[in-house]
Design an enzyme around this catalytic site. Structure first.
Site, PDB file in Angstrom:
ATOM      1  N   PHE A  35      78.005  16.643  84.436  1.00  0.00           N
ATOM      2  CA  PHE A  35      76.794  17.101  85.129  1.00  0.00           C
ATOM      3  C   PHE A  35      76.795  16.736  86.600  1.00  0.00           C
ATOM      4  O   PHE A  35      77.622  15.954  87.071  1.00  0.00           O
ATOM      5  CB  PHE A  35      75.549  16.559  84.416  1.00  0.00           C
ATOM      6  CG  PHE A  35      75.286  15.078  84.599  1.00  0.00           C
ATOM      7  CD1 PHE A  35      74.443  14.630  85.608  1.00  0.00           C
ATOM      8  CD2 PHE A  35      75.855  14.133  83.749  1.00  0.00           C
ATOM      9  CE1 PHE A  35      74.177  13.271  85.764  1.00  0.00           C
ATOM     10  CE2 PHE A  35      75.593  12.770  83.901  1.00  0.00           C
ATOM     11  CZ  PHE A  35      74.752  12.347  84.910  1.00  0.00           C
ATOM     12  N   ALA A 156      84.276  10.592  87.303  1.00  0.00           N
ATOM     13  CA  ALA A 156      83.778  11.836  86.698  1.00  0.00           C
ATOM     14  C   ALA A 156      82.316  11.613  86.341  1.00  0.00           C
ATOM     15  O   ALA A 156      81.954  10.542  85.834  1.00  0.00           O
ATOM     16  CB  ALA A 156      84.576  12.164  85.441  1.00  0.00           C
ATOM     17  N   LYS A 157      81.495  12.605  86.598  1.00  0.00           N
ATOM     18  CA  LYS A 157      80.094  12.479  86.174  1.00  0.00           C
ATOM     19  C   LYS A 157      80.004  13.044  84.760  1.00  0.00           C
ATOM     20  O   LYS A 157      79.514  14.159  84.542  1.00  0.00           O
ATOM     21  CB  LYS A 157      79.160  13.222  87.142  1.00  0.00           C
ATOM     22  CG  LYS A 157      78.602  12.284  88.215  1.00  0.00           C
ATOM     23  CD  LYS A 157      77.573  12.947  89.089  1.00  0.00           C
ATOM     24  CE  LYS A 157      76.153  12.739  88.605  1.00  0.00           C
ATOM     25  NZ  LYS A 157      75.614  11.392  88.837  1.00  0.00           N
ATOM     26  N   ALA A 158      80.545  12.253  83.833  1.00  0.00           N
ATOM     27  CA  ALA A 158      80.566  12.663  82.423  1.00  0.00           C
ATOM     28  C   ALA A 158      79.375  12.026  81.727  1.00  0.00           C
ATOM     29  O   ALA A 158      79.069  10.850  81.953  1.00  0.00           O
ATOM     30  CB  ALA A 158      81.864  12.192  81.777  1.00  0.00           C
TER      31      ALA A 158
END
Ligand code: PY5
Length: 305
Positions: A35, A156-158
């Site tokens: 996101f 990472a915007k996980a």
């Protein structure tokens, strides 16, 4: 959360209540979604999105790290974001693009699974509210360490990464604090659950480096760039826990948090226990830049109209 009329879903505008997934969706079960958090601000020339290209780049990079097939190009995502703002008739909004595996199943393997992209735009004030920004917030160093890059890609915007943020926030809130500060697995200050951190010592801005396993925020980068204009020196270096207690100022920054002063850490007042002058000045400058009131940085704004 205020409901909006439409959500962009795989290139189509769907009604807010129709943007649904199955309970067995891979990304819901395992946190495998990616996101972004982006803001659109009201400017004299109409609504404009702040550093949109940088956010889209990070979004696509998060997907790349996990070999997630990106169904949409940067250009298509850009158009999707802009049309979501327009379609909902918003002047200011928090924009949440979300890429996820929509297939259902039990296995972890993502190979061959198809993805979806949703874009929501919602009216959302500062993460800590007006009071948080004007009065500052009280923080606690978490007993939970920030995830580290040998276990998970921290850049990472996980979605899954945010369980680390959630567990730290629960602890801080249950202990009566407004927000957590996470230390890195190297024992140095990393960041907040969803914010980067700066401290001020003798007029110098100090922020943890990439090596402290932070998410390298776009707001952090904005501050580093505008600090120079304000004659402020910036150092990217490791920060020890006790430096939080004895600094002149401290503040969080991020898309959702914008610039939020920290007035105490672990019950020690930071500076005089009030929002610091540098944090205030940076906050005012930031607010002008995102609203198009600073010519020099208009290039960071993507007009919606
Ligand atoms: N660190 C983490 C772990 C973050 O999640 C974020 C953003 C930041 C730093 C700041 O990054 P940027 O300046 O690029 O926004 N957090 C999201 C946000 O929209 C989610 C917060 C609920 O601010």
């Amino acid at each position: 959360m205020q409901k909006q009329q439409f959500i962009w879903l795989d290139g189509k505008m769907v009604k807010f209540e129709d943007a649904k997934v199955h309970v067995l969706t891979h990304s819901l079960q395992y946190g495998s979604g990616m996101f972004e958090g982006i803001r659109c601000y009201k400017t004299a020339a109409g609504p404009a999105i702040f550093r949109l290209g940088d956010h889209i780049r990070r979004f696509l990079n998060s997907a790349k790290i996990y070999r997630m097939p990106a169904k949409f190009s940067a250009e298509e995502l850009r158009d999707g974001i802009i049309s979501t703002i327009k379609k909902n008739g918003l002047e200011e909004a928090y924009i949440r693009p979300f890429m996820f595996y929509k297939d259902i199943g039990i296995g972890f393997n993502t190979k061959g699974k198809s993805t979806s992209v949703a874009i929501a735009a919602i009216p959302f004030g500062n993460l800590f509210g007006h009071a948080g920004v004007s009065k500052g917030i009280r923080c606690k160093v978490s007993s939970w360490l920030r995830i580290n890059s040998s276990t998970l890609p921290v850049g990472a915007k996980a979605s899954g990464n945010y369980l680390n943020s959630i567990i730290a926030s629960i602890e801080a809130n249950d202990s009566g604090y407004d927000e957590a500060i996470l230390m890195s697995s190297f024992g140095k200050v990393a960041e907040g659950p969803g914010e980067n951190i700066f401290i001020v010592q003798d007029g110098i801005l100090i922020t943890p480096p990439k090596q402290s396993d932070i998410l390298v925020g776009i707001t952090r980068d904005t501050i580093i760039k505008i600090a120079g204009d304000m004659g402020l020196e910036v150092a990217e270096r490791e920060i020890r826990r006790e430096e939080l207690y004895v600094s002149d100022e401290a503040f969080f920054c991020g898309t959702a948090a914008e610039i939020t002063p920290i007035i105490s850490v672990d019950s020690r007042a930071v500076g005089n226990g009030k929002p610091g002058q540098i944090a205030k000045a940076l906050g005012e400058r930031y607010s002008k830049i995102v609203r198009g009131e600073d010519k020099k940085y208009r290039g960071w704004l993507s007009p919606v109209d």
